[in-house]
Motif scaffolding. Structure first.
Motif, PDB file in Angstrom:
ATOM      1  N   THR A  46      20.262  30.750  21.318  1.00 16.84           N
ATOM      2  CA  THR A  46      20.523  29.568  22.155  1.00 16.84           C
ATOM      3  C   THR A  46      21.167  28.458  21.336  1.00 16.84           C
ATOM      4  OG1 THR A  46      18.601  30.118  23.504  1.00 16.84           O
ATOM      5  CG2 THR A  46      19.468  27.892  23.717  1.00 16.84           C
ATOM      6  N   PHE A  47      20.613  28.170  20.159  1.00 17.61           N
ATOM      7  CA  PHE A  47      21.129  27.088  19.317  1.00 17.61           C
ATOM      8  C   PHE A  47      22.573  27.362  18.908  1.00 17.61           C
ATOM      9  CE2 PHE A  47      17.770  24.092  17.639  1.00 17.61           C
ATOM     10  CZ  PHE A  47      16.828  24.389  18.620  1.00 17.61           C
ATOM     11  N   MET A  48      22.865  28.596  18.495  1.00 13.26           N
ATOM     12  CA  MET A  48      24.209  28.921  18.008  1.00 13.26           C
ATOM     13  C   MET A  48      25.240  28.897  19.145  1.00 13.26           C
ATOM     14  SD  MET A  48      24.077  29.155  14.821  1.00 13.26           S
ATOM     15  CE  MET A  48      22.597  28.723  13.938  1.00 13.26           C
ATOM     16  N   ALA A  49      24.889  29.507  20.278  1.00 13.52           N
ATOM     17  CA  ALA A  49      25.835  29.555  21.403  1.00 13.52           C
ATOM     18  C   ALA A  49      26.090  28.163  21.974  1.00 13.52           C
ATOM     19  CB  ALA A  49      25.307  30.484  22.490  1.00 13.52           C
ATOM     20  N   LEU A  50      25.005  27.392  22.185  1.00 16.50           N
ATOM     21  CA  LEU A  50      25.177  26.042  22.733  1.00 16.50           C
ATOM     22  C   LEU A  50      25.809  25.115  21.697  1.00 16.50           C
ATOM     23  CD1 LEU A  50      21.940  25.524  24.861  1.00 16.50           C
ATOM     24  CD2 LEU A  50      24.210  26.220  25.613  1.00 16.50           C
ATOM     25  N   GLY A  51      25.544  25.381  20.422  1.00 19.47           N
ATOM     26  CA  GLY A  51      26.204  24.612  19.352  1.00 19.47           C
ATOM     27  C   GLY A  51      27.702  24.822  19.386  1.00 19.47           C
ATOM     28  N   ALA A  52      28.114  26.074  19.555  1.00 17.44           N
ATOM     29  CA  ALA A  52      29.544  26.384  19.656  1.00 17.44           C
ATOM     30  C   ALA A  52      30.155  25.721  20.887  1.00 17.44           C
ATOM     31  CB  ALA A  52      29.743  27.903  19.727  1.00 17.44           C
ATOM     32  N   TRP A  53      29.378  25.676  21.986  1.00 15.62           N
ATOM     33  CA  TRP A  53      29.865  25.033  23.212  1.00 15.62           C
ATOM     34  C   TRP A  53      29.994  23.527  23.023  1.00 15.62           C
ATOM     35  CZ3 TRP A  53      26.903  21.869  26.723  1.00 15.62           C
ATOM     36  CH2 TRP A  53      27.569  21.584  27.921  1.00 15.62           C
TER      37      TRP A  53
END
Length: 835
Positions: free
Chosen positions: A270-277
């Protein structure tokens, strides 16, 4: 020599619509995986779900339908939360994937336009140039010194030259233009291309796990192994005592559920995907997930000059004709010698210019000439940009056989092969020094005469007449000085790596307050040093001039050898190797070639380096928040494990203080905290004044892990102390259970608040803007109130409504078991002030 003079008008809007209806879109349509079903399969394989299924089955078998139904509801709720998180991650990554889809140039309605590659249709007139990836199969109708790297299809590393008249006049999807320019008519798109038929797709490439992913996976795996061992041990002990298989299995499952930290991998994804977003919303497109975790570690940024530090306007500003021996502004009235200099420089440029300097030369020629001769001449031979220093040469001819041989490039390249006298060379070098110090970018211009068609193999073999210098001015970006200060504050060293000569590079560096602008080294000087010498020298040198691919790559490798975490910006074909070698390759979204974008790990959409400051801040914030979330998970799991295990193992008066229903209830309260609250936490105010964290640092540092374990043990001590207090007061099992459960709920609330910072006080973090904190804590408190005061829920979970004094004991124990850490934070701040 302009597009319209090739007689190519391209498709009309109506023809584009018709072609798309007939042949479809330019995209690969392989059998796609159903994201929802894949996520559902993945969830059903999760150990926690399997344990819940077993527990619910035991409840139904033993006739305990209430607990069985609750377990089924818990499975649905846990699964729904996981599906929601997975959906958020997939949607964020899908948006990123769409953004990284390349654009392409086509001629439509007689005008050159840029469109997404997916909108390309059969019959389109496609323009491809050096550094771009070819988006469709097509047949060449016009080309200038055009060659293609077809390694993607053939595996052959050598570039293949192609032109209209040859039998080899087809270009293919996925291959890369190595040199020159071509216009080609699209013949196949999507699955019907050669690449589509082979079935190659980037989606088939498996991403390697990052060091952080491996660390987290290993930690979860170890916890699962210990959970399995403890599960078997507890099952064995209970069966030995009770000889009841299902009851002992249920107690063992309760413990197994408390041990599994299934929230950790969910939080990471979640952190990595939303961070990329979030980075995407800032104008930074992350191509590889691992870049998000690497960003916060960057210690050095190697940046090019043109278009990154400067505006990439490249307006023609000064002229130096060897015949007049004077420097002239382009705003002045030009003499014939200066007009001739512009004309020769224009002929040495591409017929369809795409480089800002060449566009400027074409515009200057159009402005000063009375008769435009460009339509009358066609190119008969071309020598692409090459050599050290680099230069390029064009041979053109008109219908009557008149020939023009024009060259331009680094002034040193033209000086070496021209007919200049010693006095003239001295004058030219003095001019180069003078204009360079003023920050102008310089090109030498030369002209040659050659009869026949047996052209020399090398352009340097022509005998050139040196015509003079053309000087371009590219003003610095307005915000660049502040950007450099921000990098310096964050402890990040910036190095300028440019193809310009040293005088120009130093002049621009000085103008923008570049730290260490006077410490300069050229590419040739760099290559003469041994690896050991350069590894030492690279740390003290801030400006690198006259760079070429091998030199750039050597800088990156030398910095990496010094254990620096290197970010590298680039836009050209020759930046590809260095971008690939850097820990963080940064391509420019506007002026970057497709090769640069393919090699890079992230793309600055607007070519704005200030976005890298934001990206590094975001990277540091994501890493810090993920660490907070995982430390929270560890801290809160320890008391749940021990509160279940110790009464059971030591055979206290109420050994089964918690059942699977109680554990899953605690898990449902904890889950949203780690992946929702902490992911949404703002950046702490000292984040960008800290030095970058070492890249080699393991995620679970000893002192941080010790902090989490200590927090967990103190909460355990509080919950078991309340347990013993309740027993000592003669309270029944239901009251004891309720008091212990409330200790864990209160401790969870305070742990959420205290662990928002491991440095700043609770009173500081309460001012942080995160609306989800109040929402999640409010829901937790409401749920606790329902469990205490709504009889059906109180009875179902075998709780009791607590008296005021009993509730106060739980509140006091739960809060004090966490708030002690505020004293530790106060000590840290006091020590920091003294230092």
């Amino acid at each position: 020599m302009a597009v319209e003079n090739f007689g190519i008008k391209g498709l009309t809007d109506e023809q584009v619509v018709t072609s798309r209806k007939t042949h479809g879109a330019n995209s690969f349509t392989y059998k796609e995986k159903n994201g929802f079903l894949e996520a559902l399969k993945s969830i059903l394989k999760e150990p926690m779900i399997l344990i819940l299924l077993v527990a619910s089955s035991i409840y139904f078998i033993t006739g305990n339908f209430g607990d069985g139904i609750f377990m089924v509801a818990a499975i649905i709720l846990v699964g729904s939360i996981s599906l929601y998180q997975d959906s958020r991650s997939r949607k964020a990554l899908e948006k990123l994937k769409n953004l990284t889809e390349p654009n392409c140039k086509v001629i439509r309605n007689g005008v050159t336009v840029e469109i997404p590659s997916e909108e390309l249709v059969i019959g389109d007139s496609l323009i491809v140039e050096e550094g771009t990836m070819i988006p469709a199969d097509a047949t060449i109708v016009h080309s200038n010194d055009f060659s293609v790297d077809e390694a993607t299809l053939t595996g052959e590393s050598l570039s293949v030259f192609k032109e209209t008249s040859s039998t080899n006049n087809t270009i293919f999807t996925g291959t890369i233009v190595a040199s020159g320019l071509a216009i080609a008519t699209v013949t196949a798109i999507g699955n019907h291309t050669q690449l589509g038929k082979i079935g190659n797709s980037l989606d088939n490439i498996e991403d390697e796990k990052t060091p952080l992913e491996l660390q987290i996976a290993n930690f979860v795996k170890q916890m699962a192994i210990w959970g399995g061992i403890t599960f078997l041990l507890v099952w064995g002990i209970n069966y030995f005592n009770s000889h009841d298989v299902l009851d002992s299995l249920l107690k063992a499952l309760t413990l197994a559920m408390s041990i599994l930290p299934e929230e950790i991998p969910v939080a990471f994804t979640t952190f990595m995907a939303l961070g990329a977003w979030r980075l995407m919303k800032l104008g930074v497109v992350v191509k590889q997930m691992k870049t998000v975790e690497t960003l916060g570690s960057a210690t050095v940024i190697c940046t090019d000059k043109t278009g990154t530090l400067t505006q990439n306007k490249m307006s023609l500003a000064r002229l130096f004709s060897i015949k007049t021996g004077k420097i002239t502004s382009t705003e002045a009235i030009l003499k014939n010698e200066e007009k001739e200099l512009i004309t020769v420089a224009m002929w040495a440029s591409e017929p369809i210019p795409f480089d800002p300097m060449e566009i400027s030369l074409h515009n200057a020629y159009a402005k000063q000439t009375n008769v435009d001769e460009r339509p009358e001449y066609h190119m008969i031979h071309e020598y692409p940009l090459g050599g050290k220093p680099p230069m390029m040469t064009h041979l053109l001819e008109n219908e009557s056989g008149q020939r023009i041989i024009a060259a331009k490039g680094a002034p040193e390249a033209l000086i070496q092969i021209s007919n200049l006298t010693a006095e003239e060379k001295k004058s030219v070098y003095a001019t180069i020094e003078e204009l360079g110090k003023q920050g102008f970018r310089l090109l030498g211009v030369g002209q040659a005469v050659f009869e026949g068609t047996d052209f020399p193999k090398l352009q340097q073999d022509f005998s050139f007449e040196f015509k003079g210098l053309v000087a371009f001015y590219d003003p610095p970006k307005k915000n660049i000085s502040q950007v450099l200060k921000d990098f310096d504050t964050a402890g990040i060293n910036v190095k300028l790596v440019t193809g310009d000569n040293s005088a120009t590079a130093v002049a621009i560096a000085k103008e923008i307050d570049f730290i260490g602008y006077d410490k300069c080294m050229s590419g040739d000087e760099l290559m003469q040093l041994t690896d050991a010498e350069f590894q030492k020298k690279v740390m003290d040198t801030q400006v690198f001039s006259r760079m070429f691919p091998e030199a750039k790559l050597r800088i990156i490798n030398a910095l990496k050898a010094n254990n620096e975490v290197v970010a590298m910006t680039g836009d050209g074909v020759n930046d590809g190797p260095a971008l690939k070698a850097a820990h963080i390759g940064i391509a420019m979204g506007n002026k970057g070639t497709e090769i640069a974008k393919q090699a890079a790990s992230l793309i600055l959409v607007d070519d704005d380096l200030s976005k890298m400051v934001d990206a590094i801040a975001m990277g540091r914030k994501i890493y810090t928040n993920l660490k907070k979330a995982i430390q929270y998970i560890i801290s809160i799991h320890i008391p749940i494990i021990l509160t279940v295990f110790i009464p059971l193992a030591l055979r206290w008066i109420y050994p089964s203080i918690f059942s699977p229903s109680h554990v899953i209830l605690l898990e449902l309260i904890m889950g949203p905290t780690c992946s929702i609250i902490y992911e949404n936490e703002p950046m702490e105010k000292n984040t960008m004044i800290k030095k970058p964290r070492p890249f080699t640092t393991t995620f679970f540092k000893f002192n941080e892990l010790t902090t989490s374990i200590m927090q967990g043990l103190v909460i355990t001590l509080a919950s078991l102390s309340v347990y013993q207090y309740a027993v000592g007061q003669g309270f029944g099992e239901a009251t004891t259970r309720t008091m212990v459960f409330m200790v864990l709920i209160v401790a969870n609330i305070f742990l959420t608040l205290v662990n928002r910072s491991f440095y700043f006080s609770l009173f500081t973090t309460l001012k942080y803007k995160n609306n989800l904190v109040g929402l999640i804590i409010g829901i937790t408190m409401a749920l606790a109130a329902l469990l205490l005061f709504v009889p059906p829920l109180t009875d179902f979970f075998e709780f009791n409504t607590l008296s005021a004094s009993q509730l106060l004991v739980s509140l006091f124990a739960g809060s004090i078991s966490v708030l002690w850490y505020e004293a530790v934070k106060w000590g840290k701040r006091t020590k920091a002030k003294k230092n």
